[in-house]
Design an enzyme around this catalytic site. Structure first.
Site, PDB file in Angstrom:
ATOM      1  N   MET A  72       2.093   0.204  -1.336  1.00  0.00           N
ATOM      2  CA  MET A  72       2.412   1.025  -0.157  1.00  0.00           C
ATOM      3  C   MET A  72       2.744   0.201   1.082  1.00  0.00           C
ATOM      4  SD  MET A  72      -0.070   4.340  -0.574  1.00  0.00           S
ATOM      5  CE  MET A  72       0.141   5.434  -1.992  1.00  0.00           C
ATOM      6  N   ARG A  73       2.773  -1.106   0.935  1.00  0.00           N
ATOM      7  CA  ARG A  73       3.340  -1.936   1.990  1.00  0.00           C
ATOM      8  C   ARG A  73       4.837  -1.698   2.108  1.00  0.00           C
ATOM      9  NH1 ARG A  73       0.821  -3.759   5.883  1.00  0.00           N
ATOM     10  NH2 ARG A  73       2.181  -5.579   6.063  1.00  0.00           N
ATOM     11  N   GLU A  82      -0.685  10.496  -2.933  1.00  0.00           N
ATOM     12  CA  GLU A  82      -1.720   9.901  -3.779  1.00  0.00           C
ATOM     13  C   GLU A  82      -2.894  10.857  -3.941  1.00  0.00           C
ATOM     14  OE1 GLU A  82      -4.666   5.953  -3.849  1.00  0.00           O
ATOM     15  OE2 GLU A  82      -3.432   6.403  -2.089  1.00  0.00           O
ATOM     16  N   ARG A  86     -11.347  12.495  -1.340  1.00  0.00           N
ATOM     17  CA  ARG A  86     -12.002  13.485  -0.476  1.00  0.00           C
ATOM     18  C   ARG A  86     -12.065  14.845  -1.158  1.00  0.00           C
ATOM     19  NH1 ARG A  86      -9.605  14.226   5.277  1.00  0.00           N
ATOM     20  NH2 ARG A  86     -11.605  15.334   5.489  1.00  0.00           N
ATOM     21  N   ASN A 170      15.077   5.496  -3.332  1.00  0.00           N
ATOM     22  CA  ASN A 170      16.493   5.446  -3.688  1.00  0.00           C
ATOM     23  C   ASN A 170      16.781   4.092  -4.343  1.00  0.00           C
ATOM     24  OD1 ASN A 170      17.329   3.494  -1.585  1.00  0.00           O
ATOM     25  ND2 ASN A 170      16.942   5.171  -0.150  1.00  0.00           N
ATOM     26  N   HIS A 176      15.079  -3.549  -3.407  1.00  0.00           N
ATOM     27  CA  HIS A 176      14.314  -4.365  -2.465  1.00  0.00           C
ATOM     28  C   HIS A 176      12.894  -4.590  -2.979  1.00  0.00           C
ATOM     29  CE1 HIS A 176      12.869  -6.024   1.292  1.00  0.00           C
ATOM     30  NE2 HIS A 176      11.909  -5.133   1.308  1.00  0.00           N
ATOM     31  N   ARG A 181       8.627  -7.989  -5.926  1.00  0.00           N
ATOM     32  CA  ARG A 181       7.487  -7.761  -6.815  1.00  0.00           C
ATOM     33  C   ARG A 181       7.749  -8.143  -8.266  1.00  0.00           C
ATOM     34  NH1 ARG A 181       3.536  -7.820  -3.113  1.00  0.00           N
ATOM     35  NH2 ARG A 181       3.875  -6.258  -1.493  1.00  0.00           N
TER      36      ARG A 181
END
Length: 227
Positions: A72-73, A82, A86, A170, A176, A181
């Protein structure tokens, strides 16, 4: 790591149609595989990125919390939802690396590598994780049984706990993400991702390659640099 493509609207044709509208307006576009590949190559080479934003891929991913947070960076062109500790009791699913996961860091941040380590190091890691997970889960269950709110009780669970999320991106944002990664020898800009997030990225790239073979091939040919 569990990665499932649950929805997609992403094709090589759409990239070409989006790019050509600037020169032909509302004229009917004829399909020509050789010309399409040449166009995609030109767009990728000269980094005309906006045509690659026309498309969407939605994945459901289950991974340890530390992978989810790292994932999620990536914010540009990514949408997330997610599961919440809770609102539901979390499941006792925890990450334990197998004996092929490198354990020993060599070098320094930004220029380090990993080695497998010894059997003793793997055994210590496995035993320590299983013990910590068992204690944490027991205390989590104990607090819930005593009426403590789920949002408070979840605090004792470690980042190795699995979580599930949806991500929609997309093709441009996916490229990217993959450029950062995945670790490959043919990348123009070398990246050193953590093993676990690369396990997720590799599965996402398999789907990208299957759905958009022309775009993926050109992306690889140009050193895996997102346009």
């Amino acid at each position: 790591m569990d990665v499932e493509l649950v929805q997609q609207l992403a094709t090589d044709d759409m990239i070409c149609m989006a790019a050509r509208v600037s020169t032909i307006g509302n004229k009917v576009q004829e399909r020509d595989e050789q010309k399409d590949r040449g166009l995609i190559n030109y767009l990728m080479r000269d980094r005309h990125g906006s045509p690659f934003e026309h498309g969407a891929l939605t994945f459901r991913i289950s991974a340890p919390i530390f992978v989810v947070r790292e994932f999620m960076r990536h914010r540009a062109g990514m949408s997330y939802n997610e599961e919440s500790g809770r609102y539901r009791q979390l499941e006792p699913v925890f990450y334990i690396p197998d004996d092929k996961r490198p354990l020993v860091q060599v070098g320094k941040a930004g220029a380090y590598d990993f080695k497998l380590g010894t059997f003793g190091q793997w055994w210590t890691t496995d035993e320590a994780m299983r013990t910590a997970y068992a204690v944490a889960w027991e205390q989590y269950q104990h607090m819930l049984a005593e009426g403590v709110a789920r949002e408070v009780a979840r605090s004792v669970l470690p980042v190795g706990t699995y979580s599930t999320f949806y991500v929609t991106c997309n093709p441009r944002s996916l490229m990217h993400f993959l450029s950062l990664r995945t670790k490959t020898d043919d990348a123009t800009y070398k990246s050193f991702p953590q093993v676990e997030i690369q396990m997720v990225a590799d599965q996402m790239e398999d789907e990208f390659k299957r759905l958009m073979p022309m775009t993926h091939a050109v992306y690889v040919e140009h050193g895996r640099v997102a346009p």
